[in-house]
Scaffold this active site. Structure first.
Site, PDB file in Angstrom:
ATOM      1  N   HIS A  18     110.023  -6.385  90.764  1.00  0.00           N
ATOM      2  CA  HIS A  18     110.240  -5.171  91.221  1.00  0.00           C
ATOM      3  C   HIS A  18     109.859  -4.797  92.622  1.00  0.00           C
ATOM      4  O   HIS A  18     108.778  -5.407  93.031  1.00  0.00           O
ATOM      5  CB  HIS A  18     109.457  -4.039  90.366  1.00  0.00           C
ATOM      6  CG  HIS A  18     109.935  -3.805  88.889  1.00  0.00           C
ATOM      7  ND1 HIS A  18     109.111  -3.385  88.046  1.00  0.00           N
ATOM      8  CD2 HIS A  18     111.392  -3.341  88.601  1.00  0.00           C
ATOM      9  CE1 HIS A  18     110.050  -3.189  86.906  1.00  0.00           C
ATOM     10  NE2 HIS A  18     111.324  -3.190  87.297  1.00  0.00           N
ATOM     11  N   CYS A  50     102.745   0.723  88.906  1.00  0.00           N
ATOM     12  CA  CYS A  50     103.524   0.805  87.794  1.00  0.00           C
ATOM     13  C   CYS A  50     102.926   1.620  86.520  1.00  0.00           C
ATOM     14  O   CYS A  50     103.994   2.137  85.818  1.00  0.00           O
ATOM     15  CB  CYS A  50     103.461  -0.637  87.091  1.00  0.00           C
ATOM     16  SG  CYS A  50     103.846  -1.940  87.899  1.00  0.00           S
ATOM     17  N   ASP A  78     105.854  -1.521  76.824  1.00  0.00           N
ATOM     18  CA  ASP A  78     105.796  -1.364  78.231  1.00  0.00           C
ATOM     19  C   ASP A  78     106.096   0.121  78.759  1.00  0.00           C
ATOM     20  O   ASP A  78     106.082   0.424  79.969  1.00  0.00           O
ATOM     21  CB  ASP A  78     106.879  -2.252  78.543  1.00  0.00           C
ATOM     22  CG  ASP A  78     106.622  -3.706  79.218  1.00  0.00           C
ATOM     23  OD1 ASP A  78     105.284  -3.864  79.185  1.00  0.00           O
ATOM     24  OD2 ASP A  78     107.432  -4.619  79.022  1.00  0.00           O
ATOM     25  N   ARG A 107     116.087  -6.923  88.853  1.00  0.00           N
ATOM     26  CA  ARG A 107     116.340  -5.664  87.737  1.00  0.00           C
ATOM     27  C   ARG A 107     117.262  -4.555  88.291  1.00  0.00           C
ATOM     28  O   ARG A 107     118.204  -4.664  87.437  1.00  0.00           O
ATOM     29  CB  ARG A 107     114.981  -4.787  87.626  1.00  0.00           C
ATOM     30  CG  ARG A 107     113.740  -5.914  86.952  1.00  0.00           C
ATOM     31  CD  ARG A 107     114.067  -6.132  85.630  1.00  0.00           C
ATOM     32  NE  ARG A 107     112.690  -7.106  85.203  1.00  0.00           N
ATOM     33  CZ  ARG A 107     111.842  -6.532  84.775  1.00  0.00           C
ATOM     34  NH1 ARG A 107     111.596  -5.455  84.660  1.00  0.00           N
ATOM     35  NH2 ARG A 107     110.846  -7.720  84.091  1.00  0.00           N
ATOM     36  N   ARG A 154     113.555  -2.743  76.767  1.00  0.00           N
ATOM     37  CA  ARG A 154     113.113  -1.483  77.251  1.00  0.00           C
ATOM     38  C   ARG A 154     113.867  -0.493  77.152  1.00  0.00           C
ATOM     39  O   ARG A 154     113.756   0.572  77.929  1.00  0.00           O
ATOM     40  CB  ARG A 154     112.508  -1.981  78.635  1.00  0.00           C
ATOM     41  CG  ARG A 154     111.213  -2.908  78.805  1.00  0.00           C
ATOM     42  CD  ARG A 154     110.518  -2.705  80.092  1.00  0.00           C
ATOM     43  NE  ARG A 154     109.920  -1.485  80.417  1.00  0.00           N
ATOM     44  CZ  ARG A 154     109.141  -1.082  81.438  1.00  0.00           C
ATOM     45  NH1 ARG A 154     109.375  -2.088  82.409  1.00  0.00           N
ATOM     46  NH2 ARG A 154     108.615  -0.241  81.639  1.00  0.00           N
TER      47      ARG A 154
HETATM   48  N1  ARG Z   1     106.360  -5.669  81.538  1.00  0.00           N
HETATM   49  C1  ARG Z   1     107.095  -4.851  82.433  1.00  0.00           C
HETATM   50  C2  ARG Z   1     108.552  -5.234  82.906  1.00  0.00           C
HETATM   51  O1  ARG Z   1     108.506  -6.531  83.267  1.00  0.00           O
HETATM   52  C3  ARG Z   1     106.203  -4.503  83.500  1.00  0.00           C
HETATM   53  C4  ARG Z   1     106.678  -3.295  84.621  1.00  0.00           C
HETATM   54  C5  ARG Z   1     105.819  -2.859  85.526  1.00  0.00           C
HETATM   55  N2  ARG Z   1     106.337  -1.855  86.358  1.00  0.00           N
HETATM   56  C6  ARG Z   1     106.518  -1.729  87.691  1.00  0.00           C
HETATM   57  N3  ARG Z   1     106.854  -0.649  88.309  1.00  0.00           N
HETATM   58  N4  ARG Z   1     106.426  -2.874  88.364  1.00  0.00           N
HETATM   59  O2  ARG Z   1     109.372  -4.592  82.938  1.00  0.00           O
END
Ligand code: ARG
Length: 288
Positions: A186, A280, A86, A157, A111
């Site tokens: 997000h 993203c 990612d 998040r 991550r």
């Molecule tokens: N797979 C990543 C996650 O879920 C995607 C992140 C996408 N980034 C963003 N800025 N929305 O964390």
């Protein structure tokens, strides 16, 4: 080159009634999807059973990078790290305002190593004012700058305590917004900054209180339909004139054009399989 340098318009917008939009040159950080894949699932878009086409992902990403360069922006690249699929989503790597770097601390174990990897890049580049955060925050995924104000997402998040941490670090007013729809986990999947005082967003992605706050702050905002939000139309990047966004978000293209912006459709289908698109993939490096 100072970021406020304007990019000369390529067509004569002066002919029509709409306000003339001025693009400013930006410095952007991106990460080539060399190790990109969907190997785990931390948001509803990700299905590890479904195949991803890595060479197509690379071509689509290069298309976005080339477009930024053609539009006059500068693109820096951070070296992708193996086992961090990612990492292509550079927006999550930090938040940079006035040359100050507020590091990211990820919610999911898959991550977490990205935070230090991005921070190291900033240190190597000579950034002096770099903060390793105490609280979980996923960079520009949840922390968006609108002129001299900051909008910060929480709910999935970013820890709401990171909003106060960011406010103290940047010395800019931060407004907290709570997300409720897991497909818009997000802030940058539900809201996009168009200029120093304009945004577009999908109201249904927010709690009633946050919707009211957005109406109060941005009464003239562009509102996205469910259809446009569902194709990630709000995961957009604007330089003040050109708005790069998923090609499928047709309604937003029309609304943006009506406001004098130049929408540019981008195809990033392979990255959408991980729940990411234009914004993203893009971290803005804002100097003072
Ligand atoms: N797979 C990543 C996650 O879920 C995607 C992140 C996408 N980034 C963003 N800025 N929305 O964390």
């Amino acid at each position: 080159m100072p970021v406020s340098d304007t990019i000369p318009a390529t067509d004569s917008a002066a002919r029509d009634e709409r306000p003339a939009r001025v693009a400013t040159r930006r410095r952007l950080l991106m990460c080539r999807p060399r190790h990109y894949d969907v190997t785990y699932s931390i948001n509803p878009w990700m299905n590890p059973e479904r195949a991803t086409d890595n060479s197509l992902a690379l071509r689509q990403w290069e298309g976005l990078r080339d477009l930024y360069i053609e539009l006059g922006h500068t693109v820096e690249e951070i070296k992708p790290v193996e086992d961090l699929p990612d990492m292509v989503f550079a927006a999550n790597g930090a938040t940079v305002v006035d040359g100050k770097v507020y590091g990211a601390r990820f919610r999911h174990a898959e991550r977490t190593a990205e935070g230090p990897a991005y921070l190291r890049w900033f240190q190597e580049q000579g950034y002096q004012d770099v903060l390793w955060p105490e609280f979980i925050n996923e960079g520009e995924g949840d922390i968006l700058t609108v002129g001299r104000r900051v909008l910060a997402g929480t709910g999935f998040r970013t820890d709401i305590r990171a909003h106060a941490e960011a406010q103290e670090f940047f010395g800019l007013p931060v407004t907290s917004l709570t997300l409720v729809n897991p497909r818009h986990y997000h802030l940058d999947t539900a809201l996009s900054v168009l200029s120093d005082d304009e945004i577009m967003y999908y109201p249904e992605a927010f709690t009633p209180g946050s919707r009211a706050v957005l109406r109060e702050m941005f009464p003239d905002a562009v509102l996205a339909s469910a259809e446009d939000a569902a194709v990630f139309g709000l995961n957009a990047f604007s330089d003040g004139r050109h708005v790069l966004l998923p090609a499928a978000a047709k309604g937003l293209h029309t609304q943006l054009r009506a406001r004098g912006f130049e929408p540019i459709g981008v195809e990033l289908s392979e990255l959408l399989k991980a729940g990411g698109s234009v914004k993203c993939c893009t971290l803005e490096l804002r100097e003072r």
